[in-house]
Design an enzyme around this catalytic site. Structure first.
Site, PDB file in Angstrom:
ATOM      1  CG  HIS A 129      -1.901   1.000   1.389  1.00 54.03           C
ATOM      2  ND1 HIS A 129      -1.645   2.304   1.750  1.00 54.03           N
ATOM      3  CD2 HIS A 129      -3.237   0.920   1.208  1.00 54.03           C
ATOM      4  CE1 HIS A 129      -2.777   2.978   1.778  1.00 54.03           C
ATOM      5  NE2 HIS A 129      -3.765   2.166   1.454  1.00 54.03           N
ATOM      6  CG  ASP A 205       0.837  -2.064   6.370  1.00 53.13           C
ATOM      7  OD1 ASP A 205      -0.161  -2.272   7.089  1.00 53.13           O
ATOM      8  OD2 ASP A 205       0.777  -1.433   5.301  1.00 53.13           O
ATOM      9  CD  GLN A 208      -6.546  -4.607   4.433  1.00 54.23           C
ATOM     10  OE1 GLN A 208      -7.445  -5.311   4.860  1.00 54.23           O
ATOM     11  NE2 GLN A 208      -6.770  -3.399   3.960  1.00 54.23           N
ATOM     12  CE  LYS A 231      -7.043  -0.289   6.524  1.00 56.81           C
ATOM     13  NZ  LYS A 231      -7.802   0.134   5.339  1.00 56.81           N
ATOM     14  CB  CYS A 373      -3.716   3.048  -1.733  1.00 54.62           C
ATOM     15  SG  CYS A 373      -5.016   4.227  -1.435  1.00 54.62           S
TER      16      CYS A 373
HETATM   17  N1  7TS Z   1      -1.536  -0.624   4.722  1.00 60.25           N
HETATM   18  C1  7TS Z   1      -2.435  -1.444   4.168  1.00 60.25           C
HETATM   19  C2  7TS Z   1      -2.029  -2.838   3.788  1.00 60.25           C
HETATM   20  C3  7TS Z   1      -3.740  -0.995   3.959  1.00 60.25           C
HETATM   21  O1  7TS Z   1      -4.635  -1.824   3.415  1.00 60.25           O
HETATM   22  C4  7TS Z   1      -4.084   0.327   4.323  1.00 60.25           C
HETATM   23  C5  7TS Z   1      -5.442   0.899   4.036  1.00 60.25           C
HETATM   24  C6  7TS Z   1      -3.116   1.121   4.927  1.00 60.25           C
HETATM   25  C7  7TS Z   1      -1.853   0.624   5.105  1.00 60.25           C
HETATM   26  C8  7TS Z   1      -3.415   2.483   5.411  1.00 60.25           C
HETATM   27  O2  7TS Z   1      -4.297   2.430   6.489  1.00 60.25           O
HETATM   28  P1  7TS Z   1      -4.809   3.769   7.168  1.00 60.25           P
HETATM   29  O3  7TS Z   1      -5.764   3.324   8.222  1.00 60.25           O
HETATM   30  O4  7TS Z   1      -3.612   4.452   7.708  1.00 60.25           O
HETATM   31  O5  7TS Z   1      -5.470   4.561   6.079  1.00 60.25           O
HETATM   32  N2  7TS Z   1      -6.124   0.265   2.991  1.00 60.25           N
HETATM   33  C9  7TS Z   1      -7.252   0.725   2.409  1.00 60.25           C
HETATM   34  C10 7TS Z   1      -7.902   0.039   1.400  1.00 60.25           C
HETATM   35  O6  7TS Z   1      -7.544  -1.038   0.949  1.00 60.25           O
HETATM   36  N3  7TS Z   1      -8.981   0.733   1.000  1.00 60.25           N
HETATM   37  O7  7TS Z   1      -9.038   1.857   1.733  1.00 60.25           O
HETATM   38  C11 7TS Z   1      -7.964   1.866   2.604  1.00 60.25           C
END
Ligand code: 7TS
Length: 417
Positions: A129, A205, A208, A231, A373
């Site tokens: 991501h 990270d 997920q 999430k 992303c």
């Molecule tokens: N890393 C991964 C693997 C992610 O899926 C996401 C967000 C992030 C980092 C960033 O997370 P945040 O909470 O800091 O925004 N992924 C997604 C997605 O797949 N669709 O919307 C956000």
């Protein structure tokens, strides 16, 4: 647990989520298949927020009156519950941040800028991501370090043939535990020991993985682990960075101001202990408390059940979607429920995924379309965009059936097959 019982349990879980009882403007049942973007929130998490604001809202770590002490206890208690959820050695190893992105940036600034120099390498993968790519690109630019990539094959699986060479000179390996675009679960059991043997730290990270499978940061032996509350049934605006004590202690603060200090004179400042050293300013008290309520809720369900349920649902969805192959269905990623989390990326014929998502929306089915992303991964694979369905604890086979019906309708509208 047999399939019917498992699906029935998911339907019971769905009843805990007020939004899943609502209908769309067109009067459709809400079929929410975008939990990889953000999960829905159970009533107990919403209640935890309302309870805090209604009954003991006060700033923390500073006042002796009753509600302030309650707020401080609840906030620090939340940290302890999240530490236990991830099996951290102690609550001090959990730093509250806004989200995974901020957690990664914290390490990039506080650890990266002090520890990296020209000639060092940072190793990531080709399916990250942007949140776990852009901070390292900038760190590499600033320090003169080299950014390297573990390749992925056409199915989106990590290729580890050259791992030893890639690790030569690497000081930090930063990779996602599970991909948000293809669901691929990283082979941490191979990568982490190899990285440590080569003298590198490992940042995972977990955006997920933490929502979808049991995570034990000590068993994985990762040095840093980042996750987002939103999430995993928690609110937006709260995330965590786990870091091993010695590493967090050695790192300089990232943001400066109130709460992160021990003493301040006009001339100089000494900093607080971990984790507060990294929590400058008034914390997101309400959301931290509600994040812990989410973690309690997931523990009540059992993370192994979550993983088993999603694996079974993925198996069901893979075989259902395969029925649409004559209509031009292409599924991306490993397509092996044991190697992926809850995410399926696909395209239907040459219909643009945004059109697929719009037609599905009219049927009450929420999916995501686009590059997710992960623009470099899409470019490498030669996919301009994909549609993505993702599943969670409250999804059932009925939701997969609704997805299928909506996709058949899309195929009919575009005269596919
Ligand atoms: N890393 C991964 C693997 C992610 O899926 C996401 C967000 C992030 C980092 C960033 O997370 P945040 O909470 O800091 O925004 N992924 C997604 C997605 O797949 N669709 O919307 C956000």
């Amino acid at each position: 647990m047999i399939a019917q019982e498992r699906d029935a349990k998911a339907a019971t879980i769905a009843a805990d989520f007020p939004i899943l009882q609502t209908k769309t403007r067109r009067g459709r049942r809400l079929v929410y298949l975008d939990s990889a973007a953000t999960s829905q929130k159970p009533q107990c998490v919403i209640d935890a927020l309302v309870d805090y604001y209604s009954n003991y809202n006060a700033n923390i770590h500073r006042s002796v009156y009753e509600i302030a002490e309650r707020a401080t206890e609840a906030f620090e208690g939340a940290r302890a519950r999240i530490a236990r959820f991830l099996n951290a050695a102690e609550p001090a190893e959990i730093v509250f941040t806004r989200n995974t992105t901020e957690s990664i940036n914290l390490v990039s600034y506080a650890w990266g800028q002090t520890n990296l120099k020209a000639g060092d390498a940072i190793l990531t993968t080709q399916l990250e991501h942007h949140s776990n790519l852009v901070p390292w690109q900038l760190l590499a630019e600033k320090t003169g370090a080299e950014l390297r990539f573990i390749p992925v094959d056409a199915r989106g699986l990590h290729v580890l043939d050259d791992l030893d060479a890639l690790l030569d000179g690497t000081k930090l390996v930063a990779l996602s535990h599970a991909s948000n675009t293809l669901g691929t679960i990283a082979p941490l059991e191979r990568i982490v020991p190899a990285a440590h043997a080569a003298g590198a730290l490992v940042l995972v990270d977990g955006a997920q993985s933490a929502p979808n499978m049991p995570v034990d940061v000590r068993a994985l032996d990762v040095d840093f682990f980042a996750a987002s509350g939103h999430k995993m049934c928690g609110p937006t605006g709260i995330g965590i960075l786990y870091g091993k004590r010695a590493l967090l202690e050695a790192m300089p603060p990232f943001l400066f101001g109130g709460d992160m200090i021990r003493t301040v004179s006009y001339e100089r400042t000494t900093f607080n202990e971990i984790p507060w050293k990294f929590e400058a300013g008034t914390s997101n008290v309400a959301d931290a408390i509600a994040f812990a309520a989410a973690v309690d809720y997931l523990e009540g369900i059992c993370m192994q059940w979550v993983r088993d349920h999603e694996r079974a649902l993925m198996r069901y969805a893979f075989s259902a979607l395969a029925e649409l192959e004559p209509l031009g269905m292409t599924i991306y990623g490993p397509q092996d429920p044991d190697r992926v989390v809850d995410v399926i990326s696909f395209n239907l014929g040459d219909v643009h995924p945004h059109d697929v998502a719009s037609i599905l929306d009219a049927e009450g089915v929420c999916i995501r379309a686009g590059h997710h992303c992960t623009m470099p991964l899409m470019e490498k694979m030669g996919w301009p965009a994909t549609a993505r369905a993702s599943f969670y604890i409250y999804n059932t086979e009925r939701d997969v059936d609704a997805l299928m019906a909506a996709l058949r309708k899309t195929a009919a509208i575009f005269h596919l097959g």
